[in-house]
Design an enzyme around this catalytic site. Structure first.
Site, PDB file in Angstrom:
ATOM      1  N   GLY A 177       1.318  -2.543  -6.323  1.00 33.54           N
ATOM      2  CA  GLY A 177       1.152  -1.213  -5.746  1.00 33.54           C
ATOM      3  C   GLY A 177      -0.254  -0.695  -6.022  1.00 33.54           C
ATOM      4  N   GLY A 178      -0.384   0.125  -7.045  1.00 36.87           N
ATOM      5  CA  GLY A 178      -1.631   0.822  -7.352  1.00 36.87           C
ATOM      6  C   GLY A 178      -2.869  -0.066  -7.383  1.00 36.87           C
ATOM      7  CD1 TRP A 222      -2.161  -2.045   0.233  1.00 30.66           C
ATOM      8  CD2 TRP A 222      -3.006  -1.309   2.181  1.00 30.66           C
ATOM      9  NE1 TRP A 222      -3.219  -2.851   0.560  1.00 30.66           N
ATOM     10  CE2 TRP A 222      -3.762  -2.430   1.753  1.00 30.66           C
ATOM     11  CE3 TRP A 222      -3.351  -0.687   3.377  1.00 30.66           C
ATOM     12  CZ2 TRP A 222      -4.838  -2.927   2.485  1.00 30.66           C
ATOM     13  CZ3 TRP A 222      -4.425  -1.180   4.109  1.00 30.66           C
ATOM     14  CH2 TRP A 222      -5.165  -2.293   3.656  1.00 30.66           C
ATOM     15  CE  LYS A 223       4.530   1.087  -4.346  1.00 33.87           C
ATOM     16  NZ  LYS A 223       5.145   1.466  -5.602  1.00 33.87           N
ATOM     17  CB  SER A 269       2.693  -1.353 -14.289  1.00 34.07           C
ATOM     18  OG  SER A 269       3.211  -0.064 -14.014  1.00 34.07           O
ATOM     19  CG  HIS A 273       9.652  -0.965  -2.579  1.00 35.41           C
ATOM     20  ND1 HIS A 273       9.725   0.193  -3.311  1.00 35.41           N
ATOM     21  CD2 HIS A 273       8.663  -1.717  -3.132  1.00 35.41           C
ATOM     22  CE1 HIS A 273       8.796   0.144  -4.261  1.00 35.41           C
ATOM     23  NE2 HIS A 273       8.138  -0.999  -4.175  1.00 35.41           N
TER      24      HIS A 273
HETATM   25  P1  13P Z   1       2.789  -0.438  -8.987  1.00 35.19           P
HETATM   26  O1  13P Z   1       2.007  -1.727  -9.021  1.00 35.19           O
HETATM   27  O2  13P Z   1       1.970   0.740  -8.576  1.00 35.19           O
HETATM   28  O3  13P Z   1       3.568  -0.238 -10.256  1.00 35.19           O
HETATM   29  O4  13P Z   1       3.879  -0.608  -7.807  1.00 35.19           O
HETATM   30  C1  13P Z   1       4.660  -1.728  -7.788  1.00 35.19           C
HETATM   31  C2  13P Z   1       5.403  -1.758  -6.503  1.00 35.19           C
HETATM   32  O5  13P Z   1       6.323  -0.988  -6.299  1.00 35.19           O
HETATM   33  C3  13P Z   1       4.983  -2.725  -5.481  1.00 35.19           C
HETATM   34  O6  13P Z   1       5.899  -2.800  -4.452  1.00 35.19           O
END
Ligand code: 13P
Length: 254
Positions: free
Chosen positions: A235-236, A11-12, A214, A96
């Site tokens: 991520g997203g 989730w960052k 992505s 990361h």
């Molecule tokens: P995205 O899926 O948003 O490109 O991010 C990938 C990521 O860094 C997961 O740790």
């Protein structure tokens, strides 16, 4: 070698405790019948407790996004492995690329964090990956080889059962540019060979290697269908319950 697919949402720096709880409550029924994949969500530290409580009794596991290498002490702003374990956290992401890029993470600090986390009984997701410049300079293997060799220095083969590698090409993170399945597979295979050279074929054969960058419902199936791609670090697409659930079902080929 059968390796169980593992899909983790990173989730960052997103989601308050309330928003994290809401996401997990929405996700639970959507993935309740998924037995073919391990599902992990990795919220920010302040959201961990709420998410651990919301995920209790479900098939959703919880991870943190970083951990310090010391057991305790004068490290303002840091969180120890014991703090995570006693909060009900099972996984932790280490190294990361955003931490390498913005917070001075190196292969040596990745190594120290890994050792502390494994000692405390956490499962670790160790991130590796090359930048666009490194790829264009034909340095992908050199960079990833170094990240693995130095990052995994002195790790016991027995502990490798609790290690997952995430291959995240830096140029594919948050850019909408995914590595093609063939391109990702080539690097995943190289990672497995590198781990095999250090720890032997059995450890390498059992190692789960996630792709990240992505990944979304539309490309998850084809990526995870590759021989050496055993899941994803998302991520997203992990920030909404419906897209994350769809990605999971695509990844397991439903
Ligand atoms: P995205 O899926 O948003 O490109 O991010 C990938 C990521 O860094 C997961 O740790």
């Amino acid at each position: 070698m059968e390796r169980k697919v593992i899909i983790a949402g990173n989730w960052k720096m997103n989601k308050t405790a309330a928003a994290g709880k809401e996401l997990v409550e929405a996700l639970k029924p959507l993935v309740a019948d998924v037995t073919e994949a391990e599902i992990v969500v990795c919220p920010p530290f302040t959201t961990l407790n709420a998410v651990v409580a919301a995920a209790a009794g479900s098939n959703i596991k919880v991870g943190a996004q970083n951990v310090h290498w010391a057991e305790n002490g004068a490290f303002t702003g840091e969180i120890s492995a014991e703090m995570l374990v006693t909060s009900g956290v099972e996984y932790v992401i280490i190294g990361h690329s955003e931490r390498r890029q913005y917070f001075g993470e190196t292969d040596a600090t990745v190594n120290a964090r890994m050792k502390a986390a494994l000692k405390a009984g956490l499962k670790v997701i160790v991130c590796v990956g090359e930048t666009l410049e490194e790829r264009e300079g034909n340095k992908t293997s050199e960079v990833i080889g170094r990240q693995i060799k130095e990052g995994f220095e002195g790790i016991a083969a027995a502990d490798m059962a609790n290690v997952i590698v995430a291959y995240e090409p830096v140029w594919a993170i948050g850019t909408g540019k995914t590595a093609t399945p063939e391109m990702a597979e080539e690097t995943h295979k190289f990672i497995r060979e590198t781990v095999s050279a250090i720890f032997g074929g059995d450890v390498a054969g059992a190692l789960r290697i996630q792709y990240g960058g992505s990944m979304k419902p539309e490309n998850a199936r084809e990526l995870v269908a590759q021989a050496d791609i055993d899941g994803g670090l998302i991520g997203g697409a992990a920030l909404k319950a419906d897209s994350f659930a769809k990605l999971i079902t695509e990844a397991i080929g439903r």
